[in-house]
Design an enzyme around this catalytic site. Sequence first.
Site, mmCIF file in Angstrom:
data_model
loop_
_atom_site.group_PDB
_atom_site.id
_atom_site.type_symbol
_atom_site.label_atom_id
_atom_site.label_comp_id
_atom_site.label_asym_id
_atom_site.label_seq_id
_atom_site.Cartn_x
_atom_site.Cartn_y
_atom_site.Cartn_z
ATOM 1 N N HIS A 52 -73.806 34.078 -6.156
ATOM 2 C CA HIS A 52 -74.809 33.235 -5.502
ATOM 3 C C HIS A 52 -75.274 32.163 -6.483
ATOM 4 C CE1 HIS A 52 -76.298 35.983 -2.027
ATOM 5 N NE2 HIS A 52 -75.021 36.216 -2.282
ATOM 6 N N GLU A 54 -78.222 31.104 -7.265
ATOM 7 C CA GLU A 54 -79.344 31.500 -8.119
ATOM 8 C C GLU A 54 -78.880 32.377 -9.281
ATOM 9 O OE1 GLU A 54 -81.062 31.805 -3.836
ATOM 10 O OE2 GLU A 54 -79.102 31.861 -4.799
ATOM 11 N N CYS A 82 -82.212 35.277 -1.142
ATOM 12 C CA CYS A 82 -81.960 36.561 -0.487
ATOM 13 C C CYS A 82 -82.590 37.685 -1.328
ATOM 14 C CB CYS A 82 -80.454 36.780 -0.349
ATOM 15 S SG CYS A 82 -79.634 37.169 -1.914
ATOM 16 N N CYS A 85 -81.154 37.883 -4.957
ATOM 17 C CA CYS A 85 -81.585 36.791 -5.823
ATOM 18 C C CYS A 85 -83.070 36.889 -6.149
ATOM 19 C CB CYS A 85 -81.226 35.453 -5.189
ATOM 20 S SG CYS A 85 -79.424 35.212 -5.110
#
Length: 150
Positions: A52, A54, A82, A85
């Site tokens: 991801h 992040e 999410c 993260c």
Amino acid sequence: MEKYMRRALELAKEAFDEGEVPVGAVVVKKTTGEIVGEGRNMREGAKNALAHAELIAIDSACRRLGGWRLPECAIYVTLEPCPMCCGAIINSRIDDVFFGAYDLKSGSAVSVQKMFELPYNYRPEVTGGIMEKECADILSDFFRQLRQKK
């Protein structure tokens, strides 16, 4: 604030161009205004659920600053984080979270749940809706194109 979100949007555009869900993130050292970490979604290319934006930005900032704690840092991300993260943000001790588009399906800063309000040992400040239209538009364009290809 917009300067950093624009850079996150540039990273999201790079992800878009590579066929990834267009999310970009930057970590900024608040005392200097310097971007110390950047990331964009890379799950498809890396074949890795952890890739991801992040997490990549946080990893980059930790390597650059030489530690797992990121005090006096803020993260700017084009889409509401999410749960995974949000957990990384809590564990890295990032002070502030700024995000663009709200994620009504898996956003865990404010939409589906409010992870940063739970009694964890660390709670960053959260601000959503930064350049929301631009951040939402790139996601809408991506998924529209994806549907048209099918």
